[in-house]
Design a protein around this motif. Sequence first.
Motif, PDB file in Angstrom:
ATOM      1  N   LEU A   1      54.631  20.089   7.160  1.00  0.00           N
ATOM      2  CA  LEU A   1      53.600  20.116   6.127  1.00  0.00           C
ATOM      3  C   LEU A   1      52.662  18.912   6.197  1.00  0.00           C
ATOM      4  O   LEU A   1      51.521  18.993   5.755  1.00  0.00           O
ATOM      5  N   THR A   2      53.146  17.787   6.689  1.00  0.00           N
ATOM      6  CA  THR A   2      52.307  16.606   6.859  1.00  0.00           C
ATOM      7  C   THR A   2      52.267  16.269   8.335  1.00  0.00           C
ATOM      8  O   THR A   2      53.193  16.591   9.076  1.00  0.00           O
ATOM      9  N   GLY A   3      51.209  15.613   8.768  1.00  0.00           N
ATOM     10  CA  GLY A   3      51.050  15.388  10.203  1.00  0.00           C
ATOM     11  C   GLY A   3      50.750  13.954  10.579  1.00  0.00           C
ATOM     12  O   GLY A   3      49.985  13.711  11.505  1.00  0.00           O
ATOM     13  N   SER A   4      51.347  13.012   9.882  1.00  0.00           N
ATOM     14  CA  SER A   4      51.079  11.619  10.205  1.00  0.00           C
ATOM     15  C   SER A   4      51.668  11.257  11.566  1.00  0.00           C
ATOM     16  O   SER A   4      52.783  11.656  11.897  1.00  0.00           O
ATOM     17  N   LEU A   5      50.905  10.520  12.345  1.00  0.00           N
ATOM     18  CA  LEU A   5      51.369  10.052  13.651  1.00  0.00           C
ATOM     19  C   LEU A   5      51.776   8.582  13.615  1.00  0.00           C
ATOM     20  O   LEU A   5      52.380   8.090  14.563  1.00  0.00           O
ATOM     21  N   THR A   6      51.430   7.886  12.516  1.00  0.00           N
ATOM     22  CA  THR A   6      51.682   6.442  12.459  1.00  0.00           C
ATOM     23  C   THR A   6      52.438   5.978  11.223  1.00  0.00           C
ATOM     24  O   THR A   6      53.245   5.062  11.301  1.00  0.00           O
ATOM     25  N   ASP A   7      52.165   6.582  10.068  1.00  0.00           N
ATOM     26  CA  ASP A   7      52.783   6.137   8.806  1.00  0.00           C
ATOM     27  C   ASP A   7      53.789   7.171   8.322  1.00  0.00           C
ATOM     28  O   ASP A   7      53.521   8.381   8.374  1.00  0.00           O
ATOM     29  N   ASN A   8      54.920   6.700   7.846  1.00  0.00           N
ATOM     30  CA  ASN A   8      55.940   7.606   7.309  1.00  0.00           C
ATOM     31  C   ASN A   8      55.449   8.270   6.034  1.00  0.00           C
ATOM     32  O   ASN A   8      54.808   7.626   5.192  1.00  0.00           O
ATOM     33  N   VAL A   9      55.738   9.569   5.888  1.00  0.00           N
ATOM     34  CA  VAL A   9      55.414  10.338   4.680  1.00  0.00           C
ATOM     35  C   VAL A   9      56.711  10.966   4.200  1.00  0.00           C
ATOM     36  O   VAL A   9      57.410  11.615   4.975  1.00  0.00           O
ATOM     37  N   TYR A  10      57.038  10.766   2.928  1.00  0.00           N
ATOM     38  CA  TYR A  10      58.310  11.251   2.376  1.00  0.00           C
ATOM     39  C   TYR A  10      58.066  12.289   1.299  1.00  0.00           C
ATOM     40  O   TYR A  10      57.130  12.165   0.496  1.00  0.00           O
ATOM     41  N   ALA A  11      58.933  13.297   1.227  1.00  0.00           N
ATOM     42  CA  ALA A  11      58.890  14.289   0.162  1.00  0.00           C
ATOM     43  C   ALA A  11      59.500  13.690  -1.101  1.00  0.00           C
ATOM     44  O   ALA A  11      60.444  12.894  -1.034  1.00  0.00           O
ATOM     45  N   LEU A  12      58.952  14.048  -2.240  1.00  0.00           N
ATOM     46  CA  LEU A  12      59.505  13.645  -3.526  1.00  0.00           C
ATOM     47  C   LEU A  12      60.040  14.883  -4.216  1.00  0.00           C
ATOM     48  O   LEU A  12      59.485  15.965  -4.109  1.00  0.00           O
ATOM     49  N   SER A  13      61.134  14.715  -4.935  1.00  0.00           N
ATOM     50  CA  SER A  13      61.671  15.866  -5.680  1.00  0.00           C
ATOM     51  C   SER A  13      61.712  15.567  -7.147  1.00  0.00           C
ATOM     52  O   SER A  13      61.549  14.458  -7.577  1.00  0.00           O
TER      53      SER A  13
END
Length: 67
Positions: free
Chosen positions: A55-67
Motif C-alpha cells: 500500500l505504501t512505496g517508500s524506498l528510503t523512509d520506514n512507513v508503519y501501519a497504525l491500528s
Amino acid sequence: MSQRNIYTIEQFTGTRKVIGGAFSPDEKSIVFTTNASGVFNVYRMPVAGGPAEQLTGSLTDNVYALS
C-alpha cells in the motif's frame, strides 16, 4: 555442548520482519507492516488467502501501519 549456527550476511540482511496486524472494518483483509521491500512499508492481505498488496512505496523512509 551447544551448536552455533553461522549465517552469511546475505541471509542475515534478507530476513523479513512483520510488525502488527489489524483487520479491516469488514474483516476481509488484514493490514500489517513488513520490510519485504527493503524498508518498512504497509501491506494488505486478504483473509481468504492470496498475495499481499503493498500500500505504501517508500524506498528510503520506514512507513508503519497504525491500528
